[in-house]
Design an enzyme around this catalytic site. Sequence first.
Site, PDB file in Angstrom:
ATOM      1  CG  ASP A  90      -2.152   0.937   1.041  1.00 17.28           C
ATOM      2  OD1 ASP A  90      -2.264   1.903   0.025  1.00 17.28           O
ATOM      3  OD2 ASP A  90      -3.145   0.956   1.852  1.00 17.28           O
ATOM      4  CG  ASP A  91      -0.138   4.888   0.137  1.00 18.14           C
ATOM      5  OD1 ASP A  91      -0.833   4.109  -0.900  1.00 18.14           O
ATOM      6  OD2 ASP A  91      -0.333   5.693   0.871  1.00 18.14           O
TER       7      ASP A  91
ATOM      8  CB  CYS B 186      -6.888   3.067  -1.200  1.00 17.16           C
ATOM      9  SG  CYS B 186      -5.387   3.588  -0.359  1.00 17.16           S
TER      10      CYS B 186
ATOM     11  NE  ARG C 114      -6.111  -0.848  -1.869  1.00 13.03           N
ATOM     12  CZ  ARG C 114      -5.095  -1.735  -1.090  1.00 13.03           C
ATOM     13  NH1 ARG C 114      -5.518  -2.815  -0.375  1.00 13.03           N
ATOM     14  NH2 ARG C 114      -3.965  -0.965  -0.726  1.00 13.03           N
TER      15      ARG C 114
ATOM     16  CE  LYS D 119      -6.070   0.281   1.818  1.00 13.44           C
ATOM     17  NZ  LYS D 119      -5.397   1.380   1.966  1.00 13.44           N
TER      18      LYS D 119
ATOM     19  CG  HIS E 194     -10.098   1.262   1.390  1.00 11.31           C
ATOM     20  ND1 HIS E 194      -9.120   2.191   1.232  1.00 11.31           N
ATOM     21  CD2 HIS E 194     -11.155   1.916   1.800  1.00 11.31           C
ATOM     22  CE1 HIS E 194      -9.735   3.385   1.532  1.00 11.31           C
ATOM     23  NE2 HIS E 194     -11.021   3.240   2.159  1.00 11.31           N
TER      24      HIS E 194
ATOM     25  CB  SER F  94      -6.853   3.592   4.835  1.00 11.11           C
ATOM     26  OG  SER F  94      -6.558   3.366   3.262  1.00 11.11           O
TER      27      SER F  94
ATOM     28  CG  HIS G  61      -1.675   3.916   3.833  1.00 12.80           C
ATOM     29  ND1 HIS G  61      -1.929   4.845   4.798  1.00 12.80           N
ATOM     30  CD2 HIS G  61      -2.584   4.049   2.823  1.00 12.80           C
ATOM     31  CE1 HIS G  61      -3.029   5.571   4.172  1.00 12.80           C
ATOM     32  NE2 HIS G  61      -3.271   5.151   3.150  1.00 12.80           N
TER      33      HIS G  61
ATOM     34  CG  ASP H 217      -2.436   1.096  -2.931  1.00 12.89           C
ATOM     35  OD1 ASP H 217      -1.334   1.454  -2.886  1.00 12.89           O
ATOM     36  OD2 ASP H 217      -3.609   1.366  -2.244  1.00 12.89           O
ATOM     37  CG  ASN H 218      -1.524   4.387  -4.053  1.00 10.09           C
ATOM     38  OD1 ASN H 218      -2.809   3.922  -3.641  1.00 10.09           O
ATOM     39  ND2 ASN H 218      -0.824   5.025  -3.433  1.00 10.09           N
TER      40      ASN H 218
ATOM     41  CE  LYS I 282      -2.987   7.595  -1.140  1.00 12.27           C
ATOM     42  NZ  LYS I 282      -2.749   6.950   0.138  1.00 12.27           N
TER      43      LYS I 282
HETATM   44 MG    MG Z   1      -2.651   3.045  -1.477  1.00 12.23          MG
END
Ligand code: MG
Length: 492
Positions: free
Chosen positions: A46-47, A86, A90, A139, A141, A164, A232, A284-285, A305
Amino acid sequence: MKPNSTIHATVRALACSLILIVATIDAGRPARAADRPPNVVLILADDLGYSDVGVYGAKGFTTPHLDRLAREGIRFTDFHVAQAVCSASRAALLTGCYPNRIGIEGAMEPWFKIGLHERELTLPKMMKQKGYATGMVGKWHLGRPVEFLPLRRGFDEYFGLPYSNDQWPLHPEKPGTFPPLPLIDGETVVNPNLSHRDMEKLTAQYTERAVRFIERNKDRPFFLYVAHTMPHVPLAVSERFRGTTKRGLYGDAVEEIDGSTGEILDALKEHGLERDTLVMFLSDNGPWIVYGNHGGSAAPLREGKTTTWEGGTRVPFIARWPGHIPAGAVCGEMAMSIDLLPTIAHLIGATLPNHTIDGLDIWPLIAGESGAKNPHEAYFFYGIPFGVWSGAELESVRTRDWKLILPHGYRTLGGRKPGMDGWPGEYMKRPVVEPELYDMRHDISETHNVAAEHPDVVRRMLDLAERCRADLGDTTLNRKGSGTREPGRLPD
Ligand code: MG
């Protein structure tokens, strides 16, 4: 008998014994790829930024297990997520659709009464067509109400956070904003209010659950989705990894994810499943650069992001399947997370839905076939309109060689200092007034706008943007697309 014949006979006998031994060993192993479709393990960070993996140029920390995955498989240098935030990212990964096609925007808040619609074909639902066991840790989301949780969207089991970790009352930035953050097992809240200590244990808990899932399902095809909460913000790391890197808490958190990947790879090896399992890793980003030392890096890409500059959407992507993907290969063709669902459908012989999906089968690229080309004419990147923070506006169009940035406003530090130690810096809005064109063959950092030199390319890409808006809409331009579908909604 001549001495030579004796030798030949002995060699022949030895060869037969060897064949027999190999056959006996094979008979005791789980069915091989030729007999059954591959297991799929999909690991999502994540991130995590484009350059936050060793082989992609990480600085101040190391990722030996992810590097090994790349050495034993293929890594992509121009792989993208569909939107740089996010929930939207996803939704695209799990359905093969642009997120706004299926009504999913940005990052959902815990109190939202919407989620992924049950009509959408998700990766786990698709794999269940073929008898796969499906498990998820991490996660989600894609909708907090129980009606939208993973068990209602194709997973047999689930353990993790419903959204998140910054949507948390203990996140220093927005005290009083969020309800207690729950940890969920199946559909049962097993911890109603995560503490700092609980947050530190998450990566290890996810890993243990993932390894146990592999053990339990080793004799049947399985799909395992490991969606890490880290790195994240707010960052949290177990004691084992705290203070181990020069990059501080961010580096420690990434090294813990790398260690987790190592444990998952070990479990596959221990159960003789390495050659039967397609393992994929991505983020994811891009990195949340406003957090400075608690955010990642996308160098040499621009921004991060929430933007549609390359730093927002271009992420590391690694895939390994021994015997099917060449070891140590690097793919420079463009690809996107929406392509994974149709690619896996092709691999396992699953049926795609009757409604429109956006991804296409890119197996020839992942398999490292020489001369393989991406089958898309272009990819389209939507973002959340600045200041409105809801809806979806078309912000850029990418082909293999070119990127057109459409007029819009984006968040940037604009030369200001980023935040530190868990606190963000301050973004400013920067407008793009006229379409800008970048040459992706020579300028991946998007530094030279060459629109004036290539009016024909700009025209062609504006036509593509128009076609896309007619299909998927554009909230800033007040356009409703003809091809969008509603998300799942609970009554108020
Ligand atoms: Mg993310």
